[in-house]
Each structure stands twice: as structure tokens, then as C-alpha cells.
Scaffold this motif. Structure first.
Motif, PDB file in Angstrom:
ATOM      1  N   VAL A 337      10.793 -88.675  35.631  1.00 29.61           N
ATOM      2  CA  VAL A 337       9.658 -88.090  34.906  1.00 29.61           C
ATOM      3  C   VAL A 337       9.188 -89.100  33.849  1.00 29.61           C
ATOM      4  CG1 VAL A 337       8.899 -86.209  33.412  1.00 29.61           C
ATOM      5  CG2 VAL A 337      10.429 -85.722  35.340  1.00 29.61           C
ATOM      6  N   GLU A 338      10.145 -89.740  33.184  1.00 28.96           N
ATOM      7  CA  GLU A 338       9.787 -90.763  32.185  1.00 28.96           C
ATOM      8  C   GLU A 338       9.065 -91.929  32.862  1.00 28.96           C
ATOM      9  OE1 GLU A 338       9.839 -90.304  28.937  1.00 28.96           O
ATOM     10  OE2 GLU A 338      10.531 -88.328  29.618  1.00 28.96           O
ATOM     11  N   LEU A 339       9.595 -92.333  34.016  1.00 35.26           N
ATOM     12  CA  LEU A 339       8.957 -93.434  34.753  1.00 35.26           C
ATOM     13  C   LEU A 339       7.516 -93.063  35.105  1.00 35.26           C
ATOM     14  CD1 LEU A 339       9.170 -96.164  36.334  1.00 35.26           C
ATOM     15  CD2 LEU A 339       9.825 -94.802  38.321  1.00 35.26           C
ATOM     16  N   ALA A 340       7.326 -91.817  35.554  1.00 30.87           N
ATOM     17  CA  ALA A 340       5.976 -91.386  35.938  1.00 30.87           C
ATOM     18  C   ALA A 340       5.021 -91.510  34.752  1.00 30.87           C
ATOM     19  CB  ALA A 340       6.018 -89.944  36.445  1.00 30.87           C
ATOM     20  N   LYS A 341       5.509 -91.141  33.567  1.00 32.63           N
ATOM     21  CA  LYS A 341       4.645 -91.260  32.374  1.00 32.63           C
ATOM     22  C   LYS A 341       4.322 -92.721  32.103  1.00 32.63           C
ATOM     23  CE  LYS A 341       6.722 -87.264  30.050  1.00 32.63           C
ATOM     24  NZ  LYS A 341       7.787 -86.973  29.081  1.00 32.63           N
ATOM     25  N   GLU A 342       5.353 -93.568  32.212  1.00 37.18           N
ATOM     26  CA  GLU A 342       5.110 -95.013  31.990  1.00 37.18           C
ATOM     27  C   GLU A 342       4.112 -95.558  33.007  1.00 37.18           C
ATOM     28  OE1 GLU A 342       8.917 -96.983  32.247  1.00 37.18           O
ATOM     29  OE2 GLU A 342       9.711 -95.612  30.710  1.00 37.18           O
ATOM     30  N   GLU A 343       4.135 -94.976  34.201  1.00 40.36           N
ATOM     31  CA  GLU A 343       3.228 -95.475  35.250  1.00 40.36           C
ATOM     32  C   GLU A 343       1.826 -94.875  35.138  1.00 40.36           C
ATOM     33  OE1 GLU A 343       6.039 -96.841  38.931  1.00 40.36           O
ATOM     34  OE2 GLU A 343       5.686 -94.700  38.799  1.00 40.36           O
ATOM     35  N   GLY A 344       1.615 -94.096  34.084  1.00 35.06           N
ATOM     36  CA  GLY A 344       0.267 -93.570  33.835  1.00 35.06           C
ATOM     37  C   GLY A 344       0.060 -92.138  34.289  1.00 35.06           C
ATOM     38  N   GLY A 345       1.120 -91.464  34.701  1.00 34.99           N
ATOM     39  CA  GLY A 345       0.993 -90.079  35.176  1.00 34.99           C
ATOM     40  C   GLY A 345       0.899 -89.088  34.029  1.00 34.99           C
ATOM     41  N   THR A 346       0.295 -87.938  34.324  1.00 29.52           N
ATOM     42  CA  THR A 346       0.222 -86.846  33.353  1.00 29.52           C
ATOM     43  C   THR A 346       1.062 -85.689  33.879  1.00 29.52           C
ATOM     44  OG1 THR A 346      -2.040 -87.501  32.895  1.00 29.52           O
ATOM     45  CG2 THR A 346      -1.389 -85.300  32.142  1.00 29.52           C
ATOM     46  N   VAL A 347       1.987 -85.230  33.045  1.00 29.74           N
ATOM     47  CA  VAL A 347       2.809 -84.081  33.443  1.00 29.74           C
ATOM     48  C   VAL A 347       1.992 -82.817  33.176  1.00 29.74           C
ATOM     49  CG1 VAL A 347       4.944 -82.816  32.998  1.00 29.74           C
ATOM     50  CG2 VAL A 347       4.954 -85.322  32.951  1.00 29.74           C
ATOM     51  N   LEU A 348       1.642 -82.105  34.246  1.00 30.83           N
ATOM     52  CA  LEU A 348       0.789 -80.920  34.105  1.00 30.83           C
ATOM     53  C   LEU A 348       1.601 -79.689  33.746  1.00 30.83           C
ATOM     54  CD1 LEU A 348      -1.482 -81.511  37.227  1.00 30.83           C
ATOM     55  CD2 LEU A 348      -2.027 -82.002  34.832  1.00 30.83           C
ATOM     56  N   THR A 349       2.851 -79.663  34.212  1.00 31.50           N
ATOM     57  CA  THR A 349       3.768 -78.590  33.808  1.00 31.50           C
ATOM     58  C   THR A 349       5.189 -79.083  34.062  1.00 31.50           C
ATOM     59  OG1 THR A 349       4.392 -76.267  34.102  1.00 31.50           O
ATOM     60  CG2 THR A 349       3.716 -77.403  36.091  1.00 31.50           C
ATOM     61  N   GLY A 350       6.139 -78.564  33.274  1.00 27.44           N
ATOM     62  CA  GLY A 350       7.549 -78.933  33.467  1.00 27.44           C
ATOM     63  C   GLY A 350       7.886 -80.255  32.814  1.00 27.44           C
ATOM     64  N   GLY A 351       8.766 -81.002  33.509  1.00 26.83           N
ATOM     65  CA  GLY A 351       9.134 -82.321  33.004  1.00 26.83           C
ATOM     66  C   GLY A 351      10.283 -82.304  32.019  1.00 26.83           C
ATOM     67  N   GLU A 352      10.951 -81.126  31.887  1.00 30.03           N
ATOM     68  CA  GLU A 352      12.038 -81.120  30.893  1.00 30.03           C
ATOM     69  C   GLU A 352      13.199 -80.251  31.353  1.00 30.03           C
ATOM     70  OE1 GLU A 352       9.294 -79.543  28.247  1.00 30.03           O
ATOM     71  OE2 GLU A 352       9.459 -77.640  29.277  1.00 30.03           O
ATOM     72  N   ARG A 353      14.295 -80.436  30.628  1.00 28.31           N
ATOM     73  CA  ARG A 353      15.491 -79.634  30.880  1.00 28.31           C
ATOM     74  C   ARG A 353      15.294 -78.248  30.264  1.00 28.31           C
ATOM     75  NH1 ARG A 353      21.682 -81.302  29.109  1.00 28.31           N
ATOM     76  NH2 ARG A 353      22.646 -79.476  30.090  1.00 28.31           N
ATOM     77  N   VAL A 354      15.897 -77.242  30.885  1.00 31.33           N
ATOM     78  CA  VAL A 354      15.856 -75.902  30.318  1.00 31.33           C
ATOM     79  C   VAL A 354      17.244 -75.584  29.790  1.00 31.33           C
ATOM     80  CG1 VAL A 354      15.329 -73.464  30.802  1.00 31.33           C
ATOM     81  CG2 VAL A 354      14.268 -75.270  32.187  1.00 31.33           C
ATOM     82  N   ILE A 355      17.339 -75.205  28.530  1.00 26.19           N
ATOM     83  CA  ILE A 355      18.637 -74.807  27.970  1.00 26.19           C
ATOM     84  C   ILE A 355      18.728 -73.286  28.014  1.00 26.19           C
ATOM     85  CG2 ILE A 355      20.200 -74.920  25.966  1.00 26.19           C
ATOM     86  CD1 ILE A 355      19.663 -77.695  27.108  1.00 26.19           C
ATOM     87  N   MET A 356      19.704 -72.804  28.755  1.00 32.77           N
ATOM     88  CA  MET A 356      19.886 -71.354  28.920  1.00 32.77           C
ATOM     89  C   MET A 356      20.769 -70.800  27.806  1.00 32.77           C
ATOM     90  SD  MET A 356      18.502 -70.420  31.800  1.00 32.77           S
ATOM     91  CE  MET A 356      17.662 -71.332  33.066  1.00 32.77           C
ATOM     92  N   ASP A 357      20.809 -69.466  27.746  1.00 34.21           N
ATOM     93  CA  ASP A 357      21.739 -68.823  26.812  1.00 34.21           C
ATOM     94  C   ASP A 357      23.169 -68.980  27.324  1.00 34.21           C
ATOM     95  OD1 ASP A 357      19.607 -68.005  25.347  1.00 34.21           O
ATOM     96  OD2 ASP A 357      19.464 -66.037  26.335  1.00 34.21           O
ATOM     97  N   ALA A 358      24.131 -68.827  26.403  1.00 32.29           N
ATOM     98  CA  ALA A 358      25.553 -68.892  26.775  1.00 32.29           C
ATOM     99  C   ALA A 358      25.850 -67.830  27.858  1.00 32.29           C
ATOM    100  CB  ALA A 358      26.412 -68.633  25.543  1.00 32.29           C
ATOM    101  N   PRO A 359      26.701 -68.062  28.827  1.00 31.06           N
ATOM    102  CA  PRO A 359      27.568 -69.228  28.972  1.00 31.06           C
ATOM    103  C   PRO A 359      26.942 -70.351  29.810  1.00 31.06           C
ATOM    104  CG  PRO A 359      28.148 -67.612  30.611  1.00 31.06           C
ATOM    105  CD  PRO A 359      26.954 -67.053  29.880  1.00 31.06           C
ATOM    106  N   TYR A 360      25.614 -70.353  29.929  1.00 36.99           N
ATOM    107  CA  TYR A 360      24.956 -71.322  30.824  1.00 36.99           C
ATOM    108  C   TYR A 360      24.313 -72.488  30.072  1.00 36.99           C
ATOM    109  CZ  TYR A 360      25.645 -67.417  34.014  1.00 36.99           C
ATOM    110  OH  TYR A 360      26.212 -66.412  34.738  1.00 36.99           O
TER     111      TYR A 360
END
Ligand code: NDP
Length: 480
Positions: A337-360
């Protein structure tokens, strides 16, 4: 903590050198069992067992062999719940996916080849007035089956089932990341009455146990599914030993959408073909090409549906996406995802980790990601990411989209959306891929050839192709 064991000579046993490795649960990021870190010594034991079993298994009538394999298939079905839970826990995929796809398809694979072998006929070629040729198809002996982590039991069975049906003895290694259902398979083989040594299942690292399987001189063929780089290494090692090789490797599949398609059907299928199994299916369409006249409409509706997609722990019935398989894999996907940004891409949605509630909270969850604005030949669009990341790119003509679709080193599968039948056939003919779906995705008929071209592999699995791979033809001529 539970310790899994190897399955050799019909029994579960500890690895010879007594070494184990941790197995992580992707949903929680925690170690939940240990698996044997097998070495060449374990492979040697398996080869000895398989050599002993080979005359028994290959000498059995096809009918008897088929019955044992049908029992194996039924044995998995009888333990459906146990297999489904194990697959989901080991891999991070939603329970519903394991219940509807992975385990039922593994059951079908065994059943299909158990019965296919009953209908497998060899050829004869008559030479009028001269004589007749008949071709025997003999099993190879001991064969090695090595499979990846994305569809663990499903892909494992896709190799093991035809190998066994054809009369071979098998030494198999699942991915070290997802060993559990392969471990359970040993019990089912025992219950099905499979003679000891016919099916041997070893756990451990690719570079150790896997490598020892590939290099063992008594193992006559290697059926491998996994990454292209690993496939290249295996080919380099096994080819000089004149082993038969079937290599099912990576993909970077195009999903080509024409303006005249059934938009609703296309949209819901494209959601699946992009993100099913967290995008970790070798057949996922990660490069989406959309005809310019519907590009904006597609972008708006697709991105909105993707943004609403529920990412949750695998046991949650609402989960459309669960966890990706491992921490290193999650980091690899995020680095793209970082590479895509460096290559000029636009993240339209997503692109990140999701942190869940415990115990996940330490689980490996990623938001499904859509990126636009990239050139077709940039690294993001050429290299396999194998995660919940797709790119969208507009096109104007058939020629242009064909050029972009065929521009990668891969050629596994392709999907086409159009209501123009002539165009569908024309495009299907010209796309570099072993499998083309028109107005559909991942429809599987077990009789059809499965595999890729270019860096996506060598050889085909499925149907007669698999039985041909796992047998050696011998032509006999008799003079009249
Ligand atoms: P890898 O190539 O890393 O591993 C596949 C299997 O090979 C694993 O069991 C692995 O063991 C083993 N292995 C690794 N190195 C060696 C070696 N030197 N000798 C023998 N065996 C070895 O692939 P992944 O498990 O990461 O799977 C993902 C890849 O599989 C993707 O590229 C995907 O496209 C491809 N794939 C292809 C499919 C197809 O049909 N064409 C279907 C599904 C996936 P370990 O896990 O211990 O490293």
C-alpha cells in the motif's frame, strides 16, 4: 500447549530431532499450538514407510482403492465441524468461508478422484493389418505434495487425492503456517482403513522438510502449489533429477469490465473476486480494468460497498473478511500500500490495519483496499500482493485492455464482464491465462484443467490432467 505430530507409517509420531515450532492464531496473534520442525530424517522415515506400502497400495484393485478413498472423503464430512473450526482458527478466514468453501471442496476433491479412477481408461491405437498399441498407465511410486496456506486442506487434497487414486504413495507437507487440518487428516486416513505408509504427512519449514522432499532421490514427482520464487527453486532442484513436476504458482489476475455487462451481477461478484479469503486466493482479480464510460459509476458504487464490508474475527457471523494469515504477510501487504502511494496511487478506501477489541487486538486484520491512479506497468500492478488490495484502472479499447491485462509475468486466471458474446470469445482467446471466467468467478468443475501459463506455473491439475500427471504411460506394441 498442544503439540501436533507427523503422520508416518499410519501412526502419529514426534519429529526425529524433537524440534517444534510455534503456530500462531491469526485472529489473536497468539501462539496456540506447536508443530514438528521436521528434517530430512523424518522424510527418510516417510520414504521407508511409503516404499513398504507401495506394492500393497498399487497392487490393490482399483475398486478397493476407490472404496477406501470414498471413506476418506466421508470421514472428513463426518467431522465437518471439527475441520471447519480448525481451518478457520489456523488461517484466520471467516468460519462461514471454511464451512461453505474450504472443507466441502476438500470432501469433493477426495470423492471426485476416488470415483474418477473407476472411469480412467488408457488408450489403444490400432494399426490396420500391422498390430496394436496399447498404453498402460502405471503409478509413479512415491510422490511429494507440497501446498500453501491460503486454502490449506482444499489445495492439499487437490494434490493428494489424484496421487493416491492413481496408486501412488504420498509424502505431503502442508504450509508451516496452516498445518492443522492436514494433521487431522491422518486420523481420517486411519479410520478409512488406508494401509500404513500410503499417506505420510510431515510438518515443518519449506526450506528444511519441503526441501528434503524435493531432493529425495526416491520421490519421483513433485506437485507443488505456492509462490513463483519457491517454484523456481524447486524446478532448479528437481529438474536435473528428472522428476516429474507440476507447479501451480502465483497470479496477478485481471478482472476486465465492459460497459455492456450486467452491472449488478458484476459488482457483487467483483466484491468476492477481489476480497474473498482476504484476497488470498491465487485466482482473485487484483487488477480491475473498467471501460471508461462506466468508470465513475463503478468507482463510486464499488468503493462504497468495499467501505461497508465487515472485517471481524473469524467466528463473527457478520465477518466478510477475517484476519490475514500471518504478521509477516500483513506487513508485506501494508508495504505494498505504501509502495502504491509512492508510485502515485490514491487509496480510495482501506489501506490500513484494523485493531479489534480484546482478545483480538493483536490479530492481523486489514481493511479491504481500493487504489486508483496507477500506471498499468508499475510494481503495484505487476507484483503479486496476495491480500485484500485491488487497483482500478480505466480503459478505452479492447486492444488497450488486452495489452494491460497481458503485461505481467503471470497468467493464471482472468475474468471478463460483457454481454457481447463475440467479444467474450475473442478476448478469451487472446488473454494469457490458463483459466478464463466470463460473467462469473471461481466456478469450478473438477473435470476441467486447472493451472496457469508464464510464471504462473507448469502443468495442469484437475480431472484427467491430474491422473495423467500422477501416472507414467508405457506403450506396448503387439504385432498381428
Ligand atoms: P510458498 O511458496 O512460500 O510456500 C508454499 C509451500 O512450499 C509451503 O508448504 C512452503 O513451506 C513450501 N516451501 C517453501 N520453500 C520451499 C522449498 N525450498 N522447498 C520445498 N518446499 C518449500 O507459498 P505460500 O505458502 O506463501 O503461498 C502463497 C503463494 O501460493 C502465492 O504466490 C499464491 O499465488 C500461490 N498459490 C498458487 C495457486 C495456484 O493454483 N496457482 C493456488 C494458491 C496459492 P512453508 O510454509 O514452511 O514455507
Amino acid at each position: 500447549m498442544e503439540k501436533l505430530q507427523n503422520f508416518i507409517d499410519g501412526n502419529y509420531c514426534a519429529p526425529v530431532e524433537g524440534q517444534y515450532m510455534d503456530n500462531f492464531e491469526p485472529a489473536t496473534g497468539k501462539v496456540y499450538c506447536q508443530i514438528p520442525n521436521s528434517t530430512a530424517k523424518d522424510v527418510e522415515l516417510a520414504v521407508i514407510a511409503a516404499e513398504k506400502a507401495y506394492p500393497i497400495w498399487s497392487g490393490m484393485s482399483i475398486d478397493e482403492r476407490s472404496k477406501i478413498m470414498v471413506k476418506l472423503s466421508e470421514g472428513i464430512e463426518a467431522r465437518m465441524d471439527e475441520f471447519v473450526k480448525a481451518e478457520s482458527r489456523d488461517n484466520g478466514k471467516p468460519l462461514s468461508l471454511a464451512a461453505h468453501v474450504d472443507i466441502p471442496r476438500a470432501v469433493s476433491n477426495f470423492h471426485f478422484f476416488a470415483t474418477a479412477i473407476l472411469h480412467y481408461a488408457s488408450e489403444s491405437h490400432n494399426m490396420e493389418g500391422v498390430g496394436v498399441n496399447y498404453t498402460l498407465r502405471k503409478p509413479l511410486g512415491i510422490v511429494g505434495c507440497i501446498s500453501p496456506w491460503n486454502l490449506p486442506l482444499y489445495l492439499f487434497s487437490w494434490k493428494i487425492a489424484p496421487a493416491l487414486a492413481a496408486g501412488n504413495c504420498v509424502i505431503a507437507k502442508p504450509s508451516e503456517v496452516t498445518p492443522y487440518t492436514a494433521y487431522l487428516l491422518g486420523k481420517v486416513a486411519q479410520e478409512a482403513g488406508m494401509p500404513a505408509g500410503v499417506l505420510n504427512i510431515l510438518h515443518g519449514q519449506g526450506g528444511a522438510a519441503g526441501d528434503a522432499i524435493v531432493k529425495h532421490p526416491k520421490i519421483k514427482a513433485i506437485s507443488f502449489t505456492g509462490g513463483t520464487q519457491t517454484g523456481e527453486y524447486i524446478a532448479r532442484t528437481a529438474a536435473p533429477m528428472f522428476k516429474k513436476l507440476s507447479l501451480e504458482l502465483g497470479g496477478k489476475n485481471p478482472n476486465i469490465i465492459f460497459a455492456d455487462c450486467d452491472f449488478k451481477d458484476m459488482l457483487s461478484t467483483t466484491l468476492r473476486s477481489s476480497f474473498a479469503n482476504q484476497g488470498q486466493i491465487c485466482l482473485c482479480g487484483s487488477r480491475i480494468f473498467v471501460e471508461r464510460s462506466i468508470y465513475d459509476k463503478f468507482k463510486e458504487e464499488f468503493v462504497s460497498r468495499v467501505a461497508d464490508t465487515v472485517v471481524a474475527h473469524p467466528d463473527d457471523p457478520k465477518a466478510k473478511l477475517g484476519a490475514v494469515v500471518s504478521k509477516p504477510h500483513m506487513e508485506k501487504v501494508l508495504s505494498y500500500v505504501e509502495l502504491a502511494k509512492e508510485e502515485g496511487g490514491t487509496v480510495l478506501t482501506g489501506g490500513e490495519r484494523v485493531i479489534m477489541d480484546a482478545p483480538y487486538e493483536e490479530g492481523y486484520y486489514l481493511r479491504p483496499t481500493v487504489i486508483e491512479g496507477l500506471k498499468f506497468d508499475c510494481r503495484t500492478n505487476q507484483e503479486e500482493i496476495f491480500g485484500p488490495v485491488v487497483t482500478i484502472t480505466p480503459f478505452d479499447t479492447e486492444e488497450e485492455v488486452l495489452m494491460m491485462a497481458n503485461s505481467t509475468q503471470y497468467g493464471l486466471s482472468a475474468t471478463l464482464w460483457t454481454s457481447d458474446l463475440k467479444r467474450a470469445h475473442r478476448m478469451a482467446d487472446k488473454i494469457d491465462a490458463g483459466i478464463v471466467w466470463i460473467n462469473a468467478w471461481l466456478v469450478r468443475d473438477l473435470r476441467t484443467p486447472f493451472g496457469g501459463v508464464k510464471a504462473s506455473g507448469v502443468g495442469r491439475e484437475g480431472g484427467w490432467e491430474a491422473l495423467r500427471f500422477f501416472t507414467e504411460p508405457k506403450n506396448v506394441f503387439v504385432k498381428y
